[in-house]
Design an enzyme around this catalytic site. Structure first.
Site, short mmCIF file in Angstrom:
data_model
loop_
_atom_site.label_atom_id
_atom_site.label_comp_id
_atom_site.label_asym_id
_atom_site.label_seq_id
_atom_site.Cartn_x
_atom_site.Cartn_y
_atom_site.Cartn_z
N ARG A 1 41.98 41.88 36.94
CA ARG A 1 43.21 41.00 36.87
C ARG A 1 43.08 41.00 35.08
NH1 ARG A 1 44.36 35.96 39.44
NH2 ARG A 1 41.97 35.94 39.42
N ARG B 1 44.50 23.40 50.04
CA ARG B 1 43.36 24.26 49.77
C ARG B 1 42.08 23.67 51.02
NH1 ARG B 1 43.25 27.25 44.62
NH2 ARG B 1 41.77 28.25 44.78
N ARG C 1 33.93 31.82 45.09
CA ARG C 1 35.05 31.37 45.04
C ARG C 1 35.46 32.50 46.07
NH1 ARG C 1 38.22 34.35 40.80
NH2 ARG C 1 40.02 33.72 41.37
N LYS D 1 48.78 35.26 45.41
CA LYS D 1 49.83 34.22 45.50
C LYS D 1 50.55 33.69 44.32
CE LYS D 1 46.12 31.48 46.61
NZ LYS D 1 45.39 32.73 46.24
N ARG E 1 40.43 35.88 32.91
CA ARG E 1 39.62 34.66 32.82
C ARG E 1 38.57 34.64 33.17
NH1 ARG E 1 43.77 32.88 38.02
NH2 ARG E 1 41.93 31.37 39.30
P1 AP5 Z 1 47.31 36.96 41.74
O1 AP5 Z 1 48.55 37.15 42.04
O2 AP5 Z 1 46.83 36.42 40.22
O3 AP5 Z 1 46.53 36.54 42.77
P2 AP5 Z 1 46.40 34.73 42.91
O4 AP5 Z 1 46.40 34.78 44.84
O5 AP5 Z 1 47.12 33.99 42.77
O6 AP5 Z 1 44.37 34.93 42.66
P3 AP5 Z 1 43.75 33.42 42.06
O7 AP5 Z 1 42.56 34.34 41.42
O8 AP5 Z 1 44.78 32.98 40.90
O9 AP5 Z 1 43.33 32.48 42.74
P4 AP5 Z 1 42.61 31.14 43.15
O10 AP5 Z 1 43.02 31.02 44.49
O11 AP5 Z 1 41.59 31.83 42.58
O12 AP5 Z 1 42.70 30.31 41.69
P5 AP5 Z 1 43.12 29.49 41.33
O13 AP5 Z 1 43.45 29.23 39.84
O14 AP5 Z 1 44.01 28.85 42.22
O15 AP5 Z 1 47.06 38.35 41.59
C1 AP5 Z 1 45.15 39.06 41.58
C2 AP5 Z 1 45.15 40.60 40.55
O16 AP5 Z 1 45.81 41.40 41.47
C3 AP5 Z 1 46.94 40.19 39.78
O17 AP5 Z 1 46.01 41.49 38.63
C4 AP5 Z 1 47.42 40.87 39.85
O18 AP5 Z 1 48.39 42.03 39.24
C5 AP5 Z 1 47.41 41.43 41.10
N1 AP5 Z 1 48.01 42.12 42.66
C6 AP5 Z 1 49.47 41.08 43.14
N2 AP5 Z 1 49.58 41.24 43.75
C7 AP5 Z 1 49.51 42.91 44.40
C8 AP5 Z 1 50.07 43.64 45.01
N3 AP5 Z 1 50.07 43.54 45.89
N4 AP5 Z 1 48.60 44.86 44.55
C9 AP5 Z 1 47.85 45.28 43.50
N5 AP5 Z 1 47.42 44.02 43.18
C10 AP5 Z 1 48.14 43.04 42.65
O19 AP5 Z 1 42.33 28.47 41.04
C11 AP5 Z 1 41.03 28.67 40.36
C12 AP5 Z 1 39.84 27.17 40.90
O20 AP5 Z 1 40.36 25.79 40.11
C13 AP5 Z 1 39.33 27.33 41.46
O21 AP5 Z 1 37.97 27.94 42.15
C14 AP5 Z 1 38.95 25.77 42.21
O22 AP5 Z 1 37.62 25.38 41.24
C15 AP5 Z 1 40.03 25.18 41.17
N6 AP5 Z 1 40.82 24.70 42.20
C16 AP5 Z 1 42.32 25.05 42.42
N7 AP5 Z 1 43.13 24.65 43.20
C17 AP5 Z 1 42.55 23.53 43.81
C18 AP5 Z 1 42.54 22.62 45.05
N8 AP5 Z 1 43.80 22.90 45.34
N9 AP5 Z 1 41.67 21.89 45.55
C19 AP5 Z 1 40.64 22.37 44.75
N10 AP5 Z 1 39.63 23.25 43.40
C20 AP5 Z 1 41.43 23.88 43.10
#
Ligand code: AP5
Length: 243
Positions: free
Chosen positions: A150, A101, A194, A26, A183
């Protein structure tokens, strides 16, 4: 933050929502949308991590929840999302990464867009576009590799992956030479929490949009550039169709 990337020449694309499990790409794809269309990325994970880093009241509350891999309560999310979406750079559209979410967050967002954004636009204004919702589908084993591999640059935010997109020099950012960081929640025990939270609380969000015939699911288990091209195609078709 992504806010600086939006500019006055941004193409109006309305709201874009990227759905998908942790590691689906994402954030990676949101950055491509920012660069291509000039709209800001609203990452709720980044907003929360910023609050944690600044030690705000919200950050103190969210810190331990995030460290356990659980979701921050909906009521805490609404304020930060509403504040961010009301900023001027969102007027041409925005890409939401990590929100909604829960099904409750999806309902809240619909009500918010109806009231706060839709009423402000004229008939032909892109702000009137209903969101285009793109779900990124990735195999579970691939997700684990993406999350454990990552690395990110603490200075410019660029993402790497030691398995798939390594930096040119081990552990250093290609752009500014900063030492790459892991991270806090990318430890294996937290990753499984997660992914479990995604299964139980976030999958219903896809159902919410599917019922409304707004969900477009794409195979994101492919090279990053191929996924980007398909996402641009979805957004362009959505805009050509008058949103
Ligand atoms: P990346 O692009 O970073 O993936 P992502 O989907 O953004 O993964 P996240 O881990 O950031 O998502 P998340 O939803 O768990 O975290 P968030 O910060 O939102 O890619 C991942 C890796 O893969 C990278 O190394 C990249 O280079 C690689 N990659 C990407 N595309 C690729 C491809 N096509 N091929 C190969 N490799 C590839 O949330 C964190 C925490 O915040 C949550 O756990 C929760 O506690 C809280 N939170 C956030 N939003 C909310 C909400 N709305 N409500 C409640 N709690 C929330």
């Amino acid at each position: 933050m992504a806010k600086e990337s939006a500019n006055d020449t941004a193409r109006g694309i309305g709201p874009v929502i990227l759905l998908g499990p942790p590691g689906a790409g994402k954030g990676t794809q949101a950055k491509q949308i920012v660069d291509h269309y000039g709209v800001p990325q609203i990452s709720t994970g980044d907003l929360l991590r910023d609050h944690v880093a600044r030690g705000t009241e919200l950050g103190l509350e969210a810190k331990s929840i995030m460290a356990r891999g659980e979701l921050v309560p909906d009521e805490l999310m609404y304020g930060i999302v509403a504040t961010r979406l009301r900023e001027a750079d969102c007027q041409h559209g925005f890409v939401l990464d990590g929100f909604p979410r829960t099904a409750a967050q999806a309902g809240w967002l619909d009500a918010f867009l109806e009231k706060e954004v839709f009423e402000n636009g004229s008939e032909n204004n892109p702000e009137r576009c209903p969101p285009v919702v793109i779900q990124l589908l990735v195999d579970y084993t691939q997700l684990l590799l993406r999350l454990t591999g990552r690395r990110s640059c603490p200075t410019c935010g660029r993402l790497y992956n030691i398995h798939f997109q390594p930096p040119l020099v081990d552990e250093l950012c290609d752009v500014d030479g900063s030492k790459l960081v892991i991270r806090d929640d990318d430890r294996e025990e937290v990753i499984s929490e997660r992914l479990a939270a995604y299964e139980t609380q976030t999958k219903p969000v896809a159902d919410y949009y599917r019922v409304q015939r707004r969900l477009i699911a794409i195979n994101a288990d492919r090279p990053k550039e191929d996924v980007t091209a398909q996402i641009f195609g979805v957004i362009d078709r959505h805009c050509r169709a008058g949103c």
